[in-house]
Design an enzyme around this catalytic site. Sequence first.
Site, PDB file in Angstrom:
ATOM      1  N   LYS A   1      14.538  -7.907 -10.434  1.00 53.55           N
ATOM      2  CA  LYS A   1      13.893  -6.765 -10.404  1.00 53.55           C
ATOM      3  C   LYS A   1      14.803  -5.812 -11.397  1.00 53.55           C
ATOM      4  O   LYS A   1      15.793  -5.665 -11.132  1.00 53.55           O
ATOM      5  CB  LYS A   1      13.716  -6.175  -8.943  1.00 53.55           C
ATOM      6  CG  LYS A   1      12.684  -4.886  -9.116  1.00 53.55           C
ATOM      7  CD  LYS A   1      12.464  -4.269  -7.702  1.00 53.55           C
ATOM      8  CE  LYS A   1      11.428  -3.115  -7.810  1.00 53.55           C
ATOM      9  NZ  LYS A   1      10.991  -2.832  -6.473  1.00 53.55           N
TER      10      LYS A   1
ATOM     11  N   SER B   1       6.399  -2.053  -5.244  1.00 54.80           N
ATOM     12  CA  SER B   1       6.579  -1.926  -6.645  1.00 54.80           C
ATOM     13  C   SER B   1       7.264  -3.312  -7.509  1.00 54.80           C
ATOM     14  O   SER B   1       7.383  -3.307  -8.577  1.00 54.80           O
ATOM     15  CB  SER B   1       7.748  -0.816  -6.692  1.00 54.80           C
ATOM     16  OG  SER B   1       8.989  -1.063  -6.008  1.00 54.80           O
TER      17      SER B   1
ATOM     18  N   SER C   1       7.698  -2.651  -0.869  1.00 57.14           N
ATOM     19  CA  SER C   1       7.794  -3.101  -2.345  1.00 57.14           C
ATOM     20  C   SER C   1       8.216  -4.484  -2.555  1.00 57.14           C
ATOM     21  O   SER C   1       8.142  -4.964  -3.393  1.00 57.14           O
ATOM     22  CB  SER C   1       8.915  -2.135  -2.982  1.00 57.14           C
ATOM     23  OG  SER C   1       8.047  -0.905  -3.355  1.00 57.14           O
TER      24      SER C   1
END
Lengths: 490, 476
Positions: free
Chosen positions: A79, A154, A178
Amino acid sequence: MKELHRLSISELSPLLSQRQVSPVEVTESLLHRIAALNEEINAYITVDEAGALAQAKLAEARLGKGEAGPLTGIPLAIKDLLATCGLRTTCGSRILENYLPPYDATVCARLREEGAVILGKVNMDEFAMGSSTENSAFGPSRNPWNRECITGGSSGGSAAAVAADLCLASLGSDTGGSIRQPASHCGVVGLKPTYGRVSRYGLVAYASSLDQIGPIAKEVRDAALLMNAIAGYDNKDSTSAPVPAPDYLETLGRDIKGLKVGVPKEYFGQGLNADVETAVKNALLTLEGLGAEMVEVSLPHTEYAVAAYYVIAPAEASSNLARYDGVKYGLRVPGANLLEMYANTRTQGFGPEVRRRVMLGTYALSAGYYDAYYRKASQVRTLIRRDFEAAFEKCAVLAAPVAPTPAPRLGEMVADPLTMYLSDIFTISVNLAGIPAVSVPCGFSREDLPIGLQILGPPFGEPVILQAAHAFEQATDFHRRKPQWCEGKS
Amino acid sequence: MEFEAVIGLEVHAQLLTKSKIFCGCATTFGAPPNTQTCPVCLGLPGVLPVLNRKAVEFALKMALATNCTVAPESVFARKNYFYPDLPKGYQISQYELPLAEHGYLDITVDSHSKRIGITRIHLEEDAGKLIHSPSRPVSFVDFNRTGVPLIEIVSEPDMRTPEEAVEYLKGLRNILLYLEICDGNMEEGSLRCDANISLRRPGSAELGVKTELKNMNSFRFVRQALEYEIRRQRALLSEGREIVQETRLWDAAKGQTFSMRGKEEAHDYRYFPDPDLVPVKVDAEWLESIRRGLPELPAERAARFQTEYGLPTADAEVLTSDKALADYFETCLQDFPQPKKVANWIMSELMREVKKEEAGIDAVQVTPRALARLLALVDRGEISGKIAKSVFDEMAATGKDPEAIIKEKGLVQISDTAALEAQAREIIAAHPKETADYRAGKTKVMGFFVGQLMKKTKGQANPKLANEIFQRLLSE
């Protein structure tokens, strides 16, 4: 043999150690696939071809010397808010569009030590603020199951990359859901560990007291393998727990006969989509069929969780994001004086959702409002933690939905932030309480979109939730299904 | 109109830890800009602070030395504001739950003792430094100082005069130096002082509107700024005007304070507990081990100087009011164990040099060992006390050893009886009247004869020997 990119870590690892395939071969195959398909789902922000191949060669040397571990030569996606030395780390934001960290996050350093291959950095809502990955300055990611739908967020890029076989597994971060929510929307496994279980050093902070790094993988066993590499105390993170990390593979394969599974009644109320409800209730029956005992429990303060979260998280964010001021690195938009330079930089550097949360948080911490908002929210947080403590006296794990609906269509959430905030209702309490939870595929909607089952545990209860998730996974085959879009694309 | 000043001080002291408060970077002063930095103190995305235990230990020493109650658990908080020298956009400090509270320090002004309350002592990190280009409208930032540990010592508004404020500040500095946790250098900014000051009618229990004074980087400036501010506020109040609550900067060149920002421009720092740090826990055991390790503090040392060395109270207080002075005294005693003589020399000759240098005792070129040797020379009768004083001046000016100076200038006392006797005979022969007076019983004229001999020998005659010689010759 399956195509290389379709393998899980657990499938590929033995092939690597038996030298049936080489890490370079695997890495090249994935880089090739990313080059061909990434544009269609926008999972990667940055692909590090040269770096990945160099790491693959190092892995090959280690394998040759017999010094390999289960992650040696495994290509992963990270990420884009985890610092990677010399590799662009944008946090999905214009303000860090060209930012190169001079150091590795602890988790990245640990993965490198294990010989893993970092393919690149994956898309996310800007600074992890959002549940759809539409708040990325680099465009939304698209759900491999239906590219008109969001991936969730996210960590949407992390989940989409795993679902589309653009990596073998990935790391995400979870502040209010997330990891779990995009994992659920993309039909993969996502684990949010106990707060303090995985070092946050090098994780660009959104809400420091809630953020936690965790794995997103094709199957439960892979998530456990990643946990074995990243979990454990780190003296660079004062909030990391000085508790030794167990071998997370140990509980996998144990049956769950007699395991008490709590079902929180507040998680099955109004607003729960019928397909989700059906899939999750069927999952509970499956668990029961495996010998688990169902217990109804109550988490009475659930209804206050979203409100408390949207005070605490923006408050911390307003402070965490103050460093992006145009002075030292990242975007600088000039102005007539210092104040104007700050305002111009931050107005143009941050997207609307980030600006909204910075303002919310600044307001909540302002003189005269602190007691009414931040302090009150902290008190609610304590009550929510106690709810879970009480529940875990009656059961070993809790089972619940992850998100109230399957993945919405692109654009639906952006238009209505409040609906987006409320969609976090089943995931947020876990962060407020600091407990671990895993999302595991448990079915599909009528539109053929994946649905996840959430299994929650007490602090440091990762072994038992992974055990339950693994038992469920082995008894079902939802995780084996691949998006139609991926079929035939190699 | 009569007014009484109410003064409270906020004192920041940089701690002498080797590394910064939340990372491993060095804290040395004066290194080239940005050479003592790392991702953590630069506040790069993703970094986290880790507390330096030594900084807590130093702060605890100060807390104990100023009679504070130490909190078993204190909490770091973020003080949020934007400034280019603050890389994270917030300073890590302590707010609601400081490390220590409710202490005090006793000061003496005009031989009256007074107790000044200490509200709290907390730990925080220092900010960086802006360097403004003299030629272009550009500023640079040096982050070497960013993250250097500070303690903030907040007093109660217990001081009533600038003198009391200065004494309190000197007292704090002295304790910091005794504890060896701060170098106390106000010019370099390792010790900084802000003052809150308001006026009120004597006897009134209410506090007036205060102003906060900043930028006073010496004891003298603290005194001058407070004096100025008292005059300014008194003039306003006497005219029936109101004091504006504001922050004012001391301008040493102009000798005035100037408004920096008003109440409405005051920052809202939006304090909240720093989620990246865990509470600081201080258990009884740790605190006790620090207490046991505390060095002798000024008050204890003054008491010891009276009992051990038999010094008068005033001498003991003067000597211990500055750790360097007291250390000087005791080092000197090791080689010349006559406390009162050493004390007198330090308080007269040495203090005069210290005042001349204005840079503290370290700047004086006379080492305690050298002073001890000088005093021993006097004691052995090799030089007179009077010559010793001129030798001392020469030592202070050149840093040379007393022996070398005496040799160079031929100042050795003449103790050669034959040589002195010959000169004494000449003097007697030249002064028949005085000789007659002496022989008639006016022994007071002895002083005259010795004086003459001293004059002839440029003060180098051994006075004791000179006396003996004249007594003998005049009695012949």
